[in-house]
Motif scaffolding. Structure first.
Motif, short mmCIF file in Angstrom:
data_model
loop_
_atom_site.label_atom_id
_atom_site.label_comp_id
_atom_site.label_asym_id
_atom_site.label_seq_id
_atom_site.Cartn_x
_atom_site.Cartn_y
_atom_site.Cartn_z
N ASP A 128 23.27 28.03 5.21
CA ASP A 128 21.95 28.26 5.09
C ASP A 128 21.06 28.10 6.14
O ASP A 128 20.17 28.80 6.60
CB ASP A 128 21.50 28.13 3.51
CG ASP A 128 22.29 27.94 2.88
OD1 ASP A 128 22.94 29.39 2.76
OD2 ASP A 128 22.54 27.60 1.68
N ALA A 129 21.44 27.24 6.69
CA ALA A 129 20.60 26.81 7.73
C ALA A 129 20.93 27.68 9.27
O ALA A 129 20.10 27.35 9.67
CB ALA A 129 21.45 25.35 8.38
N ASP A 130 22.18 27.88 9.70
CA ASP A 130 21.97 29.23 10.66
C ASP A 130 21.23 30.14 10.35
O ASP A 130 20.12 30.60 11.18
CB ASP A 130 23.72 30.08 10.60
CG ASP A 130 24.61 28.55 11.22
OD1 ASP A 130 23.91 27.28 11.91
OD2 ASP A 130 26.05 28.46 10.56
N ARG A 131 21.13 30.71 8.65
CA ARG A 131 20.41 32.07 8.04
C ARG A 131 18.90 31.46 8.65
O ARG A 131 17.60 31.95 8.80
CB ARG A 131 20.67 31.70 7.34
CG ARG A 131 21.98 32.73 7.02
CD ARG A 131 21.67 33.67 5.50
NE ARG A 131 23.25 34.02 5.59
CZ ARG A 131 23.82 33.35 4.77
NH1 ARG A 131 24.95 32.35 4.85
NH2 ARG A 131 25.74 34.23 4.45
N VAL A 132 18.32 30.19 8.18
CA VAL A 132 16.88 29.50 8.31
C VAL A 132 16.73 29.87 10.02
O VAL A 132 15.42 30.08 10.50
CB VAL A 132 16.98 27.99 7.71
CG1 VAL A 132 15.88 27.91 8.70
CG2 VAL A 132 17.34 28.43 6.41
N ALA A 133 17.47 29.25 11.04
CA ALA A 133 16.93 29.56 12.57
C ALA A 133 17.01 30.83 12.81
O ALA A 133 16.26 31.63 13.23
CB ALA A 133 18.36 28.76 13.60
N LEU A 134 18.45 32.09 12.25
CA LEU A 134 18.17 33.21 12.38
C LEU A 134 16.54 33.57 11.93
O LEU A 134 15.98 34.82 12.94
CB LEU A 134 18.97 34.54 12.02
CG LEU A 134 20.56 33.68 12.16
CD1 LEU A 134 21.39 34.38 11.34
CD2 LEU A 134 20.10 34.11 14.09
N HIS A 135 16.22 33.37 10.82
CA HIS A 135 15.05 33.89 9.91
C HIS A 135 13.62 33.40 10.58
O HIS A 135 12.95 34.47 11.37
CB HIS A 135 14.89 33.81 8.90
CG HIS A 135 13.91 34.14 8.41
ND1 HIS A 135 13.95 35.62 7.41
CD2 HIS A 135 12.18 33.28 7.60
CE1 HIS A 135 12.01 35.87 6.31
NE2 HIS A 135 11.89 34.36 7.02
N ALA A 136 13.86 32.83 11.49
CA ALA A 136 12.52 31.49 12.71
C ALA A 136 12.51 32.60 13.66
O ALA A 136 11.35 33.26 14.35
CB ALA A 136 12.71 29.95 12.75
N GLU A 137 13.61 33.44 13.97
CA GLU A 137 13.52 33.89 15.39
C GLU A 137 13.19 35.84 14.79
O GLU A 137 12.17 36.35 15.44
CB GLU A 137 15.14 34.20 16.24
CG GLU A 137 15.30 34.83 17.45
CD GLU A 137 16.30 34.95 18.10
OE1 GLU A 137 16.22 35.56 18.97
OE2 GLU A 137 17.35 34.66 17.79
N TYR A 138 13.74 36.13 13.85
CA TYR A 138 12.84 36.95 13.24
C TYR A 138 11.92 37.02 13.14
O TYR A 138 11.06 38.87 12.78
CB TYR A 138 13.81 37.11 11.60
CG TYR A 138 13.23 39.17 11.35
CD1 TYR A 138 13.35 39.56 11.43
CD2 TYR A 138 13.09 38.29 9.92
CE1 TYR A 138 12.69 41.25 10.41
CE2 TYR A 138 12.75 39.24 8.76
CZ TYR A 138 12.54 40.26 9.25
OH TYR A 138 11.88 41.75 8.12
N VAL A 139 10.85 36.46 12.14
CA VAL A 139 10.00 36.31 12.06
C VAL A 139 9.10 36.21 13.42
O VAL A 139 8.14 37.32 13.21
CB VAL A 139 9.25 34.95 11.16
CG1 VAL A 139 7.66 34.05 11.91
CG2 VAL A 139 10.22 34.54 9.99
N GLN A 140 9.58 35.80 14.66
CA GLN A 140 8.74 35.56 15.86
C GLN A 140 8.57 37.42 16.78
O GLN A 140 7.44 37.87 17.04
CB GLN A 140 9.13 34.91 17.04
CG GLN A 140 8.76 33.26 16.38
CD GLN A 140 7.52 33.00 15.88
OE1 GLN A 140 6.66 33.61 16.87
NE2 GLN A 140 7.13 32.36 14.82
N LEU A 141 9.56 37.56 16.15
CA LEU A 141 10.20 38.53 17.04
C LEU A 141 9.59 39.97 15.69
O LEU A 141 8.50 41.23 16.40
CB LEU A 141 11.69 39.36 16.73
CG LEU A 141 12.71 38.83 17.90
CD1 LEU A 141 13.92 38.69 17.18
CD2 LEU A 141 12.00 39.43 19.78
N SER A 142 9.04 39.85 14.64
CA SER A 142 8.18 41.23 13.58
C SER A 142 6.94 40.56 13.90
O SER A 142 6.07 41.91 14.20
CB SER A 142 8.54 40.67 12.57
OG SER A 142 9.68 40.56 11.64
N LYS A 143 6.13 38.79 14.39
CA LYS A 143 5.19 39.56 14.93
C LYS A 143 4.56 40.30 16.34
O LYS A 143 4.12 40.96 16.30
CB LYS A 143 4.85 37.55 15.27
CG LYS A 143 4.67 37.73 13.54
CD LYS A 143 4.35 35.81 13.64
CE LYS A 143 3.95 35.42 12.12
NZ LYS A 143 3.66 34.08 12.67
#
Length: 301
Positions: A105-120
């Motif tokens: 789950d911690a890995d997915r939190v980190a992956l989601h953070a990058e996903y959000v920035q790339l989405s923006k």
């Protein structure tokens, strides 16, 4: 007949001198300007045709610049879409990694953070990248409220590709951009659609199931993005073909105009030489003709 009042030989010589003087002036004018037609009197119909050809040639030159400017704009758009494609591929990699059971789950939190920035950044690139003072690709609603669309999204684009009003290339990028708009809404974390929530449902990497569903959505967004790039590229290739055709037509049109307007230096030089010789001969004959009156007077002596 010897006469003091009428000297027919002198009149004939004077008339010949006038004609050759006019012919010599025309030849000298043509040789001085390099043009066969210097006024409408030289060739009325030829001048009219040459002016039409000149206007057509000038319009073609402007159309050639138009096509090059349009190609530059489309190449810029293709570069931006290529950057978006790279970002979406990275998002797809993140989704695939988040799907793996070895990710915590911690890995997915980190992956989601990058996903959000790339989405923006995807949204920023699509909506706000400027070209010539206004957004280039914008089609989605960039923020709550009404915003002007970008150059490719404002409506059918008409590229002027010739000197006549009917010589245009019209392309409508809105259908392809609309499909991309919808697919991005469900593929990135910062998508927007008019009248819809800021983000589409399921745009997160918090669980393996959500990440797995996101992979297919990103694939659809990549397909729609490829369709836009294909239309942009095809339009650019068409305009490049138009440019090559215009270049050939303009060269031929200018050559046709030159055949009408330009002076033939070989022919005009020969004509000028002949006129000069005839004027010299006519001057000599006029001198001889003027001696006729002297002969008449000699009979009275």
């Amino acid at each position: 007949m010897l006469s003091l009042h009428t000297n027919r030989a002198a009149l004939s010589a004077q008339n010949a001198l006038r004609r050759e003087g006019m012919a010599l002036a025309v030849s000298q004018s043509r040789l001085g300007t390099g043009l066969r037609v210097n006024s409408a009197q030289d060739d009325a119909s030829g001048l009219q045709m040459a002016m039409r050809l000149k206007a057509q040639s000038s319009g073609m030159a402007v159309a050639m610049r138009n096509t090059q400017n349009s190609v530059s704009m489309l190449q810029t758009a293709d570069g931006l879409l290529g950057a978006m494609s790279a970002m979406l591929m990275r998002i797809q990699d993140l989704a695939v990694q988040a799907t793996d059971g070895a990710s915590t789950d911690a890995d997915r939190v980190a992956l989601h953070a990058e996903y959000v920035q790339l989405s923006k950044e995807v949204r920023q690139t699509l909506n706000e990248t400027p070209y010539n003072g206004k957004p280039l690709i914008r089609y989605t609603v960039p923020a709550p409220g009404v915003a002007d669309p970008g150059t490719l999204g404002e409506g059918p684009l008409s590229f002027q590709t010739g000197a006549d009003a009917a010589e245009t290339v019209t392309v409508d990028f809105r259908p392809a951009l609309g499909a991309l708009n919808v697919s991005l809404y469900y593929a990135i974390d910062d998508g927007r659609l008019s009248g819809q929530p800021p983000d589409g449902p399921g745009t997160e990497l918090s669980t393996a199931t959500a990440a797995n569903a996101l992979i297919g959505r990103i694939g659809q967004a990549l397909d729609d993005l490829g369709a836009v790039r294909a239309q942009v590229g095809a339009t650019g290739n068409r305009l490049e073909s138009v440019y090559r055709n215009l270049s050939t037509m303009r060269d031929n049109t200018r050559a046709a105009q030159g055949r009408i307007m330009d002076a033939d230096y070989a022919g005009e030089t020969a004509a000028m030489t002949a006129s000069q010789m005839l004027m010299q001969s006519g001057t000599a004959m006029l001198r001889q003709a003027n001696q006729g009156a002297q002969l008449a007077l000699s009979l009275l002596q």
